[in-house]
Every structure is written in structure tokens, then in C-alpha cells.
Design a protein around this motif. Structure first.
Motif, PDB file in Angstrom:
ATOM      1  N   UNK A 398      93.720  25.000  27.495  1.00 38.64           N
ATOM      2  CA  UNK A 398      93.240  25.253  28.863  1.00 38.64           C
ATOM      3  C   UNK A 398      91.790  25.710  28.865  1.00 38.64           C
ATOM      4  N   UNK A 399      91.314  26.267  27.745  1.00 38.20           N
ATOM      5  CA  UNK A 399      89.919  26.703  27.649  1.00 38.20           C
ATOM      6  C   UNK A 399      88.998  25.607  27.138  1.00 38.20           C
ATOM      7  N   UNK A 400      89.562  24.585  26.552  1.00 36.85           N
ATOM      8  CA  UNK A 400      88.773  23.501  25.975  1.00 36.85           C
ATOM      9  C   UNK A 400      88.415  22.505  27.070  1.00 36.85           C
ATOM     10  N   UNK A 401      87.135  22.509  27.471  1.00 33.73           N
ATOM     11  CA  UNK A 401      86.708  21.674  28.591  1.00 33.73           C
ATOM     12  C   UNK A 401      86.986  20.196  28.322  1.00 33.73           C
ATOM     13  N   UNK A 402      86.789  19.771  27.080  1.00 34.36           N
ATOM     14  CA  UNK A 402      86.994  18.366  26.732  1.00 34.36           C
ATOM     15  C   UNK A 402      88.454  17.962  26.909  1.00 34.36           C
ATOM     16  N   UNK A 403      89.365  18.836  26.502  1.00 36.88           N
ATOM     17  CA  UNK A 403      90.785  18.536  26.661  1.00 36.88           C
ATOM     18  C   UNK A 403      91.197  18.584  28.136  1.00 36.88           C
ATOM     19  N   UNK A 433     101.804  17.248  28.607  1.00 37.81           N
ATOM     20  CA  UNK A 433     102.934  18.124  28.946  1.00 37.81           C
ATOM     21  C   UNK A 433     102.335  19.473  29.327  1.00 37.81           C
ATOM     22  N   UNK A 434     102.176  19.687  30.605  1.00 38.61           N
ATOM     23  CA  UNK A 434     101.496  20.892  31.061  1.00 38.61           C
ATOM     24  C   UNK A 434     100.043  20.859  30.640  1.00 38.61           C
ATOM     25  N   UNK A 435      99.621  21.907  29.923  1.00 35.64           N
ATOM     26  CA  UNK A 435      98.246  21.984  29.439  1.00 35.64           C
ATOM     27  C   UNK A 435      98.090  21.424  28.022  1.00 35.64           C
ATOM     28  N   UNK A 436      99.141  20.838  27.489  1.00 37.79           N
ATOM     29  CA  UNK A 436      99.118  20.310  26.118  1.00 37.79           C
ATOM     30  C   UNK A 436      98.978  18.799  26.164  1.00 37.79           C
ATOM     31  N   UNK A 445      95.117  19.024  19.020  1.00 35.41           N
ATOM     32  CA  UNK A 445      94.727  20.431  18.806  1.00 35.41           C
ATOM     33  C   UNK A 445      93.337  20.672  19.392  1.00 35.41           C
ATOM     34  N   UNK A 446      93.150  21.767  20.154  1.00 34.20           N
ATOM     35  CA  UNK A 446      91.811  22.101  20.673  1.00 34.20           C
ATOM     36  C   UNK A 446      90.871  22.512  19.542  1.00 34.20           C
ATOM     37  N   UNK A 447      89.576  22.451  19.801  1.00 36.63           N
ATOM     38  CA  UNK A 447      88.567  22.694  18.759  1.00 36.63           C
ATOM     39  C   UNK A 447      88.700  24.074  18.129  1.00 36.63           C
TER      40      UNK A 447
END
Length: 811
Positions: A398-403, A433-436, A445-447
Motif C-alpha cells: 500500500x506504500x509502494x506507489x508503483x504497486x 487480492x486487496x492491496x496484494x 513483493x514491494x521494493x
């Protein structure tokens, strides 16, 4: 089976058409429908065909023993087998796994049911009692309603149209008119009826829904749902299934084309999306629409080849057998394996199912695939690495802007405006699936967590390949393989136990300008007799010199090399390994004093002196043979050296002796040089003849030489070359006979004794008789004795019997 089905040859067993059923159902009042439990699984696969169904699981390879739903030829096979079982049953027929039993009276119906049940019991077939319908007076079958009154269309086919709500925007009006226009030839006064609706589509017209539009809408709905406009399904006609998904519902239209390629609508269908399904991305919604539509019209489409039309372009790629779709779509595609279809893209304005999905009645329904949500959560949980929770991944995602941008694109299908996104090439494989974010069955996986994932995966220090496999089984992000490789390369502990680096490209030795300029040397031994072998090889000619040594000191090696160099000359350079004999100051001074460049190979890298190392292998081979045959090592190696020096080399194509000495050394095998006496250098021969003749003349003059006339058969005396005492005469009195003469050499014989001598060692006896000293003058004899000289035999004639003057005793 998606790939295997492309190679499976389907049986040529046509499915029955409804026209065939209609003739059998005439006058029937009572109907039953039997459903077979597990359907295809009741048929056993042939042993030879089972390997085709092999599939991979985490517990190994498995294969089916029974006919499975994923085989595209299963409908024809099942139809044929069940048809054979029912051929003896009256008032019964089957359409794949549905068996219809009918009768004009209860008795006739019950007797037919008993007969069918007995047949299935005798053949060990199981029935699905929950889905069976017994002795009904009305029965739905293949989109028709069977009853005492006859055969009528199924009301469910038009229920979706009758429940259409009025359009609430210009876009919905345009979609509804597209459906109307598709079957416009069956609607009378179409232009007049649609005029109020078409006014709403004008550019500057404000959307206002009033009474005229409602009347037009109701009239068109009635026209679409009117029975004459709906056709009966015919399995022989070209079939097309059109499906579409709106944000709230799914829609489908089953269409067939007649011989004039005119479309006839068979049935309409719609389904509201559940709260969970509404959260799917647009790609997943359109995929769900296709899968739901196919299964909705299962009895129409099973065993047919049909077109599956969608207005979502990516599905053309995702539904290919070679695609790698997201986890949700992958599960749905497996459900479509038994069907044979082709996904066709049509623009939204041409998709008549669009209005069915948008204007259908919205009601709360269950999910199409209730168990799937549990499956996708199970995938997420199992894909989460140990020591890391799902909540941590969701929070960081949720914090990873790219994701976040990528999940927005996935859910709203906004990829066209975000082509710079690094996830754009994988857009058909992503789901959320939600924020994933998930790619296939792997979590993205986020950075901020990637470094931690790499550390967790590299625990216990797996190798590079093992680490990649471990990562690929659960997680993914762009360039994951490259980051894993770099992580392993930076691990010091892995470097300490890693395999040596690959050898660099080979650097070949530069071919010298001439023979015996660059020489390689090495020591071989000790042998069983404690001898060593010093090997020298010329890089130009591959000529070798082999010397046996008792000692391998620098002094011994220098002594042998001086002997070789005295015959072949001093080379420009010597290449040797780092043995103490070659790195000693004594050997270095020897090379320096003889202007030789000493080149040593890198330590523990014998490949740098490959020429002599290869020769050592050949020498060891011959030494082993000599040892097994109990031969002399030295003789065996000397014979091998001769063979090697006369054999053309595989690289140069010439024998070492030819390149070394400009001639081929003669060995046991005859060559062309044995057939000719031609000299290679005629000038040298002429020079040799001239100088030898001059020397001969001088020597003959100095020695007062003259030709001897001794011939074969002459009697001769032999000169004594060994004097027993001072009184021994110059010639032995034994008489010899000349047997052969060749130039200045003769062979003489006396009895059984045969000798070979130079012609100057013999003297011919005269043919007449000789006189002894007793017959001569006493005074002469006395004088001779007084002088102490041996007596001489003097011929009575001044000349020999041949007329030649007597030989001069002094001569």
C-alpha cells in the motif's frame, strides 16, 4: 490438457439434434431425466492412453485412469458408449450424460424407467439422485419445455430481456440499440420504433427519459422476446456465443447462423455479480463472463466447435493454450478444457451482449465460483515466505506507489495510459487480492521487502539455481533473477566454497618462423628403474628429442641440452614449467650465456605448455605397453621417437623431420625416395665430384698408384698384415684363388677358407713353375742368407705367361 487437446483426434461421432428427439417425444405425457454421477469418470481409459493425461503436483507426477472432463473428445466418446447401452431401451435417449425417459402412460413410462435403471445397474453405472427428475409432466431440456401440450421454448431464454431496466445513460441506450439492430430484420417498423431512443444519442441532446422513450423501449423488449424471433438450436449450424461483463453483471447471447449467414438468437442469459466478483479487475470480469456463458449453455456447446466473442482484446492472448494467465483466470481456463472454441475479439459497439449485462435485473446472487476465494487465499498464504506475514506485505504494498498504480491499472484496465509501468509487459498475468498484487500464483513483493526476501531465501546458502527456483515458487518482481544472482555473488561464504571460475578463451602459441627457434621441455618420471626422461619438442616442426637421465639436477639437464644443441643448434626460447631444475640460478645463467629466453608457465597450470604435456601422455602410454610386455624402456621410447618424427603431424600436415631437416627420415616403411636416386641438390653433387677427382689425382700421383690386372681365377699370395717375428715374410706362402672382384675389393679362397681383402694385399703367382732356393746358386743363396732377408721366388722368364712384366717386389 489445453496443449494435449491440440493433438487429440476427436471421434467422428455426431451428437444428436433436437429434431431427432422431437419425433420420439410426440404424444408423451410423462417425463424423467436421469443424471449420471461423475459422468465421464465412469469410463476407464485404455492403458496406452493414460500417459497423455499426466500432470505435475507438489507430490510428483500423476495420471488419470478414467476419462476426464478436460479431454475435448470426451463428449463424442461418452455419447457413443451411453447410446450403445440404451439401444435396447424403449422410450429412452441420451444427450451426453443426460438421459430422457418418456411415456404416453404411467405404465409405459415406469416400465421404461425400470429398464434403463436395470441397464445402468448391470453395467456398474452410478446415478446422481439429487439431479434426477422422476415422472414430471413438464421438463426443461436443451432450451425447450417438454409437456403434454408438446414442445415449447424455455421461458428462461427470454426472461433476461423481459427484466431489462430502462437505460440510464446515452452509453446504455447505444448498447441496447446495438442489440436491437442485430436482429432488426425480425422487428417490424424498426426505424419508427427506435426514433425516440435515437434522439437521445444526438451530440447536444441532454439525456431525458420520458414517456415516449419508455414506450419505445417496452415495444422493442416485447419484440426481442417474441417467440417467432427466437430460433430452435441446431447442432449442424455455425454457433457463436457472445459474452460481456459490466461493473455489476454478466450477459450472454447464444446465436446461430443459417445457410444465408443470417443470425438467429437462440437464448439470452444474464447474471448479477456478487460483492466479491465486483472487485475483480475488468480482465477477470470479462474472463468470468466467457467461462460462465460457456457453462451456462453447456448442453448446447458440448461437443461442438464454436466462436467465443468478447469485446476485451487481451482475452485473445490470455485464452491461448500457451499463455500464462493470473491465478483466477488459470483456474477458470481449466474448466473450459472439454470445449473446443476460438476466442474472437469484437469492438464494444458490436457486442450485443453488452446491453444484456448492463440492463439486466440486478439481484443479490452467490459467486460463480464459491470455492475459488478460498483457493486464492490459500495461494497467497502458501506463497508468503516464512518469517514474513501477509499483513506486512499488504502494508508495504500500500506504500509502494508503483504497486498501487499497477493494482489500479489491473482493476480498472487503464494500461493504455500507463505503458511506462514496469509491469506493463506482464499485464495479462496480473491479478489483485486487496492491496496484494499477484502474478499467476506468485506474490509480487514491494521494493522495501525485496532485500529481506533475498536474505530469507538465501538462508543455509543455497546455490544460485536453487535460490532462483525457491524464489520463483512463491514470489516475483521485475528482474528478480538478476537481483538473486547479484545477491549470491556478494555472499563471501558462498564465494569461499564456490566452484573455480570458467577458464578464459584459449590462447594458441604463435607459430614460429623456422625450426628449432621455440622449444618446449619437461621432465617425465621417475620410471620403475628410477630413470627420468627429458623431453624437448620444437614448436615449429614438432620434432622431439628424448633423453634418459639418472639425475635431474640442473647440471645434468644442462649437460644433455648442450649435447642436443651441439647437433641442432641453440634455440631462441625455451618454455618450461616451474620445476626447481628450470628456475634455478644455474639454469637461468645457462640460458643467459647462450642468449636463450626462458619462459615459465603459470604455477599449477600445465595447459600453458600443452605441446609437451600432450607428448608426455603419449610417452606414458608407450611406457605402460613396454612394462606390460617386459620390454626395454629406452629401446621402446627410441622407436616411438623415430615413429613420431616420420609421421605427418595432425596440425601441420607434415612430418617433424621434414620440417626440421627438409627431408623425410627413412624408417621401416618404404617410400618413394627408395625408388629414385635423384639428388635434391645437383650443384652440391657436381662440386663433390670435382673436388673428389682432384684429390684422387694428387693421391694417386703421390702414391705412384697403378691399376691391378688381377682377375677372377688367378692364383695369388696374401700379404701378411700381422708379423709373428722378424723373420716372417711379407706374403703368406699359402696359394689362394681369386673368386670375386668388385672394384678394388676381392674375395679369395684356399680350401675352405675364404677371405675378403683389398687388391693391394695380394700378389698374383706366375703361371709357370717356380724354383726354390735349393735349386739356385749357392753363392746367391749364401748371400741371401747373409743379408738376413727372406728368400725370393724368381721366375725363370723375364715376363709372365701373359706377357706382362713381372711385378716389382718393392712395389
Amino acid at each position: 490438457m489445453r496443449r494435449a487437446n491440440q493433438a487429440v483426434l476427436r471421434e467422428n461421432h455426431p451428437l444428436p439434434t433436437f429434431e431427432i428427439f422431437m419425433t420420439k417425444l410426440r404424444g408423451a405425457k410423462y417425463f424423467s431425466r436421469i443424471d449420471l454421477k461423475w459422468a465421464y469418470h465412469q469410463l476407464e481409459l485404455d492403458e496406452f492412453s493414460r500417459y497423455i493425461t499426466t500432470f505435475i503436483t507438489h507430490k510428483g507426477l500423476f495420471r488419470y485412469k478414467r476419462l476426464m472432463f478436460g479431454i475435448n473428445s470426451a463428449p463424442e466418446i461418452f455419447q457413443r458408449v451411453i447410446g450403445k447401452l440404451l439401444c435396447s431401451c424403449k422410450n429412452a435417449f441420451n444427450y451426453i450424460d443426460d438421459i430422457i425417459i418418456f411415456g404416453k402412460t404411467e405404465e409405459e413410462h415406469d416400465e421404461a424407467v425400470k429398464r434403463v435403471v436395470d441397464v445402468f445397474r448391470d453395467n456398474n453405472s452410478m446415478l446422481n439422485e439429487k439431479k434426477c427428475i422422476w415422472k414430471a409432466q413438464k421438463l426443461k431440456f436443451l432450451g425447450h419445455l417438454l409437456s403434454e401440450e408438446g414442445i415449447a421454448p424455455d421461458p428462461d431464454k427470454i426472461e433476461t430481456i423481459r427484466d431489462f431496466r430502462p437505460p440510464q445513460s446515452k452509453e446504455e441506450v447505444r448498447s441496447f440499440l446495438g442489440l436491437v439492430t442485430y436482429v432488426g430484420k425480425f422487428l417490424p417498423d424498426l426505424a419508427d420504433t427506435t426514433e425516440p431512443l435515437r434522439k437521445l444519442l444526438k451530440l447536444n441532446q441532454k439525456f431525458v427519459w420520458d414517456k415516449s422513450q419508455q414506450e419505445s423501449f417496452d415495444k422493442l423488449k416485447e419484440g426481442l422476446s417474441n417467440v417467432p424471433n427466437l430460433a430452435y438450436f441446431n447442432a449442424k449450424k455455425r454457433t457463436r456465443l457472445i459474452a460481456d461483463a459490466s461493473p455489476v453483471a454478466l450477459g450472454a447471447v447464444l446465436v446461430q447462423f443459417d445457410d444465408q449467414n443470417e443470425p438467429h438468437i437462440i437464448s439470452f442469459a444474464s447474471k448479477s455479480l456478487s460483492d466479491t466478483e465486483k472487485k475483480y479487475s475488468q480482465t477477470e470480469k470479462d474472463s468470468l463472463a466467457l467461462v460462465w456463458a460457456v457453462e451456462r449453455y453447456h448442453y448446447y456447446l458440448m461437443g461442438l466447435q464454436f466462436e467465443l466473442v468478447t469485446d476485451h482484446k487481451p482475452l485473445e492472448t490470455i485464452f491461448k493454450p500457451t499463455s500464462k494467465p493470473p491465478a483466477r483466470i488459470e483456474r477458470w481456463l481449466l474448466r473450459l478444457q472439454p470445449y473446443k472454441f476460438k476466442v474472437v475479439y469484437r469492438a464494444g459497439k458490436e457486442n450485443i451482449a453488452d446491453s444484456v449485462s448492463r440492463l439486466s435485473k440486478i439481484q443479490r446472487t452467490s459467486s460463480f465460483d464459491d470455492g475459488y476465494n478460498h483457493s486464492i487465499i490459500h495461494i497467497v498464504e502458501n506463497a508468503t515466505p516464512s518469517a514474513m506475514g501477509i499483513s506486512e506485505i499488504a502494508a508495504e504494498s500500500a506504500k509502494d506507489k508503483e504497486l498501487v498504480d499497477t493494482i489500479t491499472c489491473v482493476k480498472n484496465d487503464l494500461w493504455s495510459a500507463n505503458k511506462a509501468n514496469v509491469y506493463y509487459p506482464f499485464r495479462y498475468e496480473l491479478s489483485a487480492v486487496g492491496d496484494i498484487l499477484i502474478r499467476g500464483s506468485r506474490i509480487v513483493i514491494p521494493k522495501t521487502l525485496r532485500e529481506k526476501i533475498l536474505r530469507l531465501t538465501h538462508e543455509r546458502h543455497p546455490g544460485e539455481s536453487a535460490m532462483k527456483r525457491r524464489l520463483r515458487s512463491k514470489v516475483w518482481w521485475p528482474l528478480i533473477d538478476r537481483e538473486a544472482e547479484n545477491f549470491v555473488k556478494k555472499c563471501v561464504n558462498c564465494l569461499l566454497v564456490s566452484q573455480p571460475s570458467k577458464p578464459p578463451p584459449m590462447q594458441r602459441h604463435v607459430f614460429p618462423n623456422g625450426p628449432w627457434q621455440c622449444v618446449a621441455t619437461d621432465l617425465l618420471g621417475p620410471l620403475l628403474n628410477n630413470d627420468y626422461i627429458l623431453v624437448l619438442i620444437d614448436y615449429y616442426s614438432r620434432y622431439q628429442e628424448v633423453k634418459f637421465l639418472k639425475k635431474i639436477t640442473s647440471e645434468a639437464i644442462i649437460s644433455v641440452m648442450q649435447e642436443v644443441f651441439s647437433k641442432l643448434g641453440i634455440p631462441n626460447s625455451i618454455r618450461a614449467d616451474n620445476g626447481r631444475q628450470f628456475t634455478s640460478s644455474e639454469f637461468k645463467n645457462f640460458c643467459k650465456n647462450h642468449n636463450i629466453t626462458l619462459i615459465t608457465t603459470p604455477p599449477y597450470w600445465p595447459q600453458a605448455n600443452g605441446e609437451v604435456e600432450n607428448m608426455n601422455k603419449s610417452l606414458v602410454k608407450r611406457l605402460i605397453i613396454a612394462h606390460n610386455n617386459k620390454r626395454d624402456y629406452k629401446k621402446e621410447i627410441e622407436e616411438f621417437a623415430l615413429m613420431n618424427n616420420v609421421t605427418p603431424h595432425g596440425t601441420t600436415g607434415s612430418s617433424p623431420s621434414e620440417l626440421m631437416f627438409n627431408r623425410v627420415i627413412r624408417d621401416k616403411i618404404p617410400g618413394i625416395q627408395d625408388l629414385t636416386d635423384d639428388m635434391l641438390d645437383s650443384a652440391a653433387r657436381d662440386y663433390d665430384i670435382i673436388n673428389k677427382w682432384k684429390g684422387k689425382e694428387k693421391a694417386d700421383m703421390r702414391r705412384r698408384a697403378k691399376e691391378s690386372d688381377i682377375e677372377v681365377g688367378d692364383k695369388v699370395l696374401l700379404k701378411n698384415v700381422v708379423f709373428a717375428h722378424k723373420l716372417t715374410p711379407n706374403f703368406d706362402p699359402t696359394e689362394y684363388t681369386v673368386k670375386e672382384r668388385s672394384g678394388n675389393e676381392v674375395i679369395i679362397a684356399a680350401g675352405e677358407r675364404t677371405l675378403r681383402r683389398n687388391i693391394s694385399h695380394i700378389k698374383r703367382l706366375p703361371a709357370s713353375e717356380t724354383i726354390s732356393d735349393n735349386e739356385s746358386n749357392p753363392t746367391t743363396s749364401g748371400e741371401s742368407m747373409q743379408c738376413g732377408q727372406p728368400s725370393q721366388q724368381i721366375s725363370t722368364d723375364a715376363t709372365s705367361s701373359t706377357g706382362a712384366p713381372a711385378a716389382d717386389p718393392e712395389a
